[in-house]
Design a protein around this motif. Sequence first.
Motif, short mmCIF file in Angstrom:
data_model
loop_
_atom_site.label_atom_id
_atom_site.label_comp_id
_atom_site.label_asym_id
_atom_site.label_seq_id
_atom_site.Cartn_x
_atom_site.Cartn_y
_atom_site.Cartn_z
N VAL A 28 0.85 -1.19 0.00
CA VAL A 28 0.00 0.00 0.00
C VAL A 28 0.88 1.23 0.00
O VAL A 28 1.78 1.36 0.83
N ARG A 29 0.62 2.14 -0.94
CA ARG A 29 1.37 3.39 -0.99
C ARG A 29 0.41 4.54 -1.24
O ARG A 29 -0.41 4.47 -2.16
N ARG A 30 0.52 5.55 -0.40
CA ARG A 30 -0.33 6.74 -0.53
C ARG A 30 -1.80 6.35 -0.56
O ARG A 30 -2.59 6.87 -1.35
N HIS A 31 -2.18 5.41 0.29
CA HIS A 31 -3.56 4.97 0.45
C HIS A 31 -4.11 4.29 -0.80
O HIS A 31 -5.32 4.26 -1.02
N PHE A 47 -8.14 3.36 -0.43
CA PHE A 47 -8.62 3.23 0.94
C PHE A 47 -9.03 4.62 1.43
O PHE A 47 -8.29 5.58 1.26
N PHE A 48 -10.21 4.73 2.04
CA PHE A 48 -10.68 6.05 2.45
C PHE A 48 -11.48 5.95 3.75
O PHE A 48 -11.75 4.86 4.26
N ALA A 228 -12.73 11.26 -3.92
CA ALA A 228 -12.42 10.95 -5.32
C ALA A 228 -10.92 10.93 -5.53
O ALA A 228 -10.20 11.78 -5.00
N PRO A 229 -10.40 9.96 -6.29
CA PRO A 229 -8.96 9.93 -6.57
C PRO A 229 -8.56 11.13 -7.42
O PRO A 229 -9.27 11.50 -8.35
N ARG A 230 -7.43 11.73 -7.09
CA ARG A 230 -7.00 12.92 -7.83
C ARG A 230 -6.60 12.56 -9.25
O ARG A 230 -6.87 13.29 -10.20
#
Length: 350
Positions: A28-31, A47-48, A228-230
């Motif tokens: 896992v990197r940067r969620h 993941f949020f 939302a993913p950037r």
Amino acid sequence: MVRISQETISRLCMLSCESVAERLGIEVRRHKALCFMHEDHHPSLSFFGENRERWNCFVCNKGGSAIDFVTEYTELNFVEACQWLCQTFGIPVENYFSAKSSIKTIHTKKRLKLEEEEKSFSKAVAQWILDNNSLTENGKRFLFGKRFLNTEVIKQLNIISIDDSKLLVEKIVKIFDSKVLLDSGFITVTNEKLYFRLFTPCLIFPYYDKEGNLVGIQSRYLGANVDAPRFQFISAQKTRLFNLPILNTMKFGEDLFISEGITDCLALLSSGKKAVAIPSATILPQFDLIKLRTYKLHIYPDQDNAGRLAYINLRKFFINHYTMLKAEQLPEGVKDYSEYYITTYGRQES
């Protein structure tokens, strides 16, 4: 019969899905992580939540709680997944099951990838999107009003933006068969309705190979939804460098900058430098990087752990191919080249 109390289930649903993924051996990197439910070249599983207690893949639209994660990833059923989570995270389960029900080993689901299930990047659908959309006021405001980027650079790279995804879907279904659209990765279906898979409003960055062939699409979300993913990719596309056609304008030994992400690349290009971009700090497309050996390479590493790690990994790669990568220094307190560009060139423009 083994029973799990509702109180225990509620507690398990509050576990960090990131921690669960890491306990299962998933990086896992940067969620974010590569989704294990489909062929994934870019991290599409996010993941949020306050405790990262929810997960969702923005490609295959699957998600849920920690319990759902375990049942999707392993061969354990619901009750067994609850047992494993309780054991792993030290959650007491009162007297609902005995020691005999202890889960000592788990097996991941076999996910055989059939050749006919593989989907290639849909150039036709991607090209239609590029040809039938332009740079909206929303996109112009971000690129020129906030980032002060060069208008000719944006035009040459064929960057567009999309504000109304519903209108786009209404138009595109009249051009392409629904199966073609679903296979393309740009469109998804929920409750028998078709939706644009990329979060909008967004910028659309096209990826081209050195010969100028369209090989990928990346979006940059411009909205206010914090979940939302950037950045999003179309899952079927292979990992490539951004702005490869610039190599056709370069001579042996000429200066070339490698940036972490497209926005830094746009800032470098706008300041008159020649540049390409890796999609992110964790995505290093070696197939394309090898093409850069004949140039004098530079990088402005982002001033965070991911940026420094990206520089280290890139430097190792080029050293192994007898090429040096020079790290240029940003002023103290400046996070990345985009910020440096805004504070220098932006002030000049304003």
